[in-house]
Design an enzyme around this catalytic site. Structure first.
Site, PDB file in Angstrom:
ATOM      1  N   ARG A  26       0.831  -1.217   0.000  1.00 27.78           N
ATOM      2  CA  ARG A  26       0.000   0.000   0.000  1.00 27.78           C
ATOM      3  C   ARG A  26       0.869   1.273   0.000  1.00 27.78           C
ATOM      4  O   ARG A  26       1.025   1.934  -1.013  1.00 27.78           O
ATOM      5  CB  ARG A  26      -0.937  -0.013   1.222  1.00 27.78           C
ATOM      6  CG  ARG A  26      -2.081   1.009   1.144  1.00 27.78           C
ATOM      7  CD  ARG A  26      -1.713   2.424   1.482  1.00 27.78           C
ATOM      8  NE  ARG A  26      -1.227   2.571   2.849  1.00 27.78           N
ATOM      9  CZ  ARG A  26      -0.716   3.707   3.319  1.00 27.78           C
ATOM     10  NH1 ARG A  26      -0.633   4.773   2.557  1.00 27.78           N
ATOM     11  NH2 ARG A  26      -0.270   3.766   4.558  1.00 27.78           N
ATOM     12  N   ASP A  27       1.494   1.559   1.110  1.00 27.84           N
ATOM     13  CA  ASP A  27       2.275   2.796   1.227  1.00 27.84           C
ATOM     14  C   ASP A  27       3.461   2.772   0.275  1.00 27.84           C
ATOM     15  O   ASP A  27       3.833   3.802  -0.306  1.00 27.84           O
ATOM     16  CB  ASP A  27       2.747   2.935   2.681  1.00 27.84           C
ATOM     17  CG  ASP A  27       3.420   4.258   2.964  1.00 27.84           C
ATOM     18  OD1 ASP A  27       3.322   5.174   2.125  1.00 27.84           O
ATOM     19  OD2 ASP A  27       4.072   4.375   4.013  1.00 27.84           O
ATOM     20  N   HIS A 219       6.114   4.798  12.433  1.00 23.28           N
ATOM     21  CA  HIS A 219       6.186   4.707  10.972  1.00 23.28           C
ATOM     22  C   HIS A 219       7.230   5.728  10.509  1.00 23.28           C
ATOM     23  O   HIS A 219       6.934   6.913  10.376  1.00 23.28           O
ATOM     24  CB  HIS A 219       4.793   5.032  10.416  1.00 23.28           C
ATOM     25  CG  HIS A 219       4.667   4.921   8.934  1.00 23.28           C
ATOM     26  ND1 HIS A 219       3.844   4.010   8.329  1.00 23.28           N
ATOM     27  CD2 HIS A 219       5.253   5.606   7.925  1.00 23.28           C
ATOM     28  CE1 HIS A 219       3.909   4.145   7.016  1.00 23.28           C
ATOM     29  NE2 HIS A 219       4.768   5.117   6.747  1.00 23.28           N
ATOM     30  N   HIS A 221      10.452   7.145   8.003  1.00 22.22           N
ATOM     31  CA  HIS A 221      10.989   7.198   6.646  1.00 22.22           C
ATOM     32  C   HIS A 221      12.483   7.485   6.714  1.00 22.22           C
ATOM     33  O   HIS A 221      12.953   8.162   7.631  1.00 22.22           O
ATOM     34  CB  HIS A 221      10.264   8.276   5.839  1.00 22.22           C
ATOM     35  CG  HIS A 221       8.909   7.865   5.367  1.00 22.22           C
ATOM     36  ND1 HIS A 221       8.262   8.457   4.329  1.00 22.22           N
ATOM     37  CD2 HIS A 221       8.068   6.895   5.806  1.00 22.22           C
ATOM     38  CE1 HIS A 221       7.083   7.886   4.128  1.00 22.22           C
ATOM     39  NE2 HIS A 221       6.940   6.937   5.028  1.00 22.22           N
ATOM     40  N   CYS A 252       7.852   9.696  -0.148  1.00 22.88           N
ATOM     41  CA  CYS A 252       6.796  10.667   0.077  1.00 22.88           C
ATOM     42  C   CYS A 252       6.972  11.713  -0.994  1.00 22.88           C
ATOM     43  O   CYS A 252       8.064  12.253  -1.162  1.00 22.88           O
ATOM     44  CB  CYS A 252       6.899  11.290   1.460  1.00 22.88           C
ATOM     45  SG  CYS A 252       5.750  12.669   1.662  1.00 22.88           S
ATOM     46  N   ASN A 261      10.117   4.477   2.872  1.00 22.75           N
ATOM     47  CA  ASN A 261       9.839   3.934   4.201  1.00 22.75           C
ATOM     48  C   ASN A 261      11.040   3.154   4.727  1.00 22.75           C
ATOM     49  O   ASN A 261      11.862   2.646   3.961  1.00 22.75           O
ATOM     50  CB  ASN A 261       8.667   2.959   4.102  1.00 22.75           C
ATOM     51  CG  ASN A 261       7.366   3.645   3.748  1.00 22.75           C
ATOM     52  OD1 ASN A 261       6.767   4.320   4.562  1.00 22.75           O
ATOM     53  ND2 ASN A 261       6.926   3.485   2.503  1.00 22.75           N
TER      54      ASN A 261
END
Ligand code: MG
Length: 313
Positions: A26-27, A219, A221, A252, A261
């Protein structure tokens, strides 16, 4: 060290077991520009399960016009081969997405909130206040169906438009997501600017506000190479749920580099060396990320993937 694994030297002040939330499908993929077809996404999710990951965020039921890469969520999700003991949450931005997720058979969802006004406007086409009104019926609908809900809170450590984000603003926003009925709050360093002291300060502030590490996930990065250091800082605070993305997929669009990530492999390497149980078969995961990197046409940004797969990429 034995081939492909670090020596194990446990540390006394860390949890004995970590729940990894794999966000690559997903991300990770949502921030990759090269389109990946539905069959490859389904294979990716199934291979992540085979590697031992037990929470795999499978896709997002966001408006297909916003995230074309995940426009096939309704096709991908029902085609996953569910493994016993593995959870497959999906991201849901609003009621329309929630209805699509339910129709596809999802049994666990996540909503994605912003700690700042600017990001709520840019990313959610909402406002800081209105985002909670948008999430409320979604969370209520999910809870009525017995579905678990995770709340993401983005821009917890800095916002590209607003700059520093006051710790107590983050705590207030996070508590509102939990108060809606989210079982867990994932604190996102969306642009990857956090350093370890900030992580301590934020987790300390949540603790003072009555939100303990058992309800929090982190979470991070790797924009500035701090994701793993920040994660270990959170583990020292008692956090036991960590988001990571296989191969370091994703990024991002608002961060100043393509680095994404925290790579699941980098996390697994560190946890293995610390003797912390994570359940992941590292060589199987690395092979999966090498395969995905080939599909994307670029090497994985994960240092562990590059080291273990030297010659294979
Ligand atoms: Mg992320």
């Amino acid at each position: 060290m034995t081939a492909g694994l670090p020596d194990v030297v446990p540390a006394a002040d860390l949890p004995s077991r970590i729940q990894i939330v794999e966000v690559g499908p997903r991300d990770g993929l949502q921030n990759e520009s090269k389109p990946i077809d539905a069959a490859a996404k389904i294979e990716f999710i199934d291979r992540l399960g085979a590697a031992g990951l037990t929470v795999i965020e499978a896709t997002s039921f966001v408006d297909p016009g916003w995230v074309p890469q995940l426009a096939d969520a309704g096709q991908v999700f029902p085609a996953i081969s569910p493994r016993p003991g593995v959870r497959y949450p999906v991201l849901v931005p609003n009621m329309r997405g929630f209805q699509r997720a339910v129709a596809a058979g999802a049994s666990e969802i996540a909503v994605f909130g912003s700690a700042t006004e600017a990001f709520a406007r840019k990313n959610l086409a909402s406002t800081f206040e209105r985002q909670f009104d948008m999430f409320r019926p979604v969370v209520d609908g999910a809870l009525e169906r017995g579905m678990r809900v995770r709340g993401y809170l983005s821009m917890c450590f800095g916002d590209p438009w607003e700059g520093p984000v006051p710790v107590y603003d983050v705590v207030r926003a996070g508590k509102r997501l939990l108060d809606l009925g989210c079982a867990e709050l994932s604190l996102g360093d969306t642009i990857g600017v956090a350093t370890a002291g900030q992580v301590s300060a934020l987790l300390g502030a949540f603790s003072e506000a009555g939100v303990g590490p058992d309800r929090l996930a982190v979470h991070f990065h790797d924009t500035y190479g701090q994701a793993l250091a920040n994660t270990l800082t959170a583990l020292r605070f008692g956090v036991t749920t960590v988001d990571a993305s296989a191969g370091g997929l994703g990024g991002c669009p608002y961060a100043k580099s393509a680095t994404g990530n925290l790579a699941t492999e980098d996390l697994v390497w560190a946890l293995t060396g610390l003797g912390i149980d994570h359940g992941v078969d590292l060589p199987v995961l690395v092979a999966t990320s090498v395969w995905m990197a080939r599909l994307l046409g670029r090497p994985s940004p994960s240092a562990v993937v590059r080291a273990l797969a030297a010659g294979a990429m």
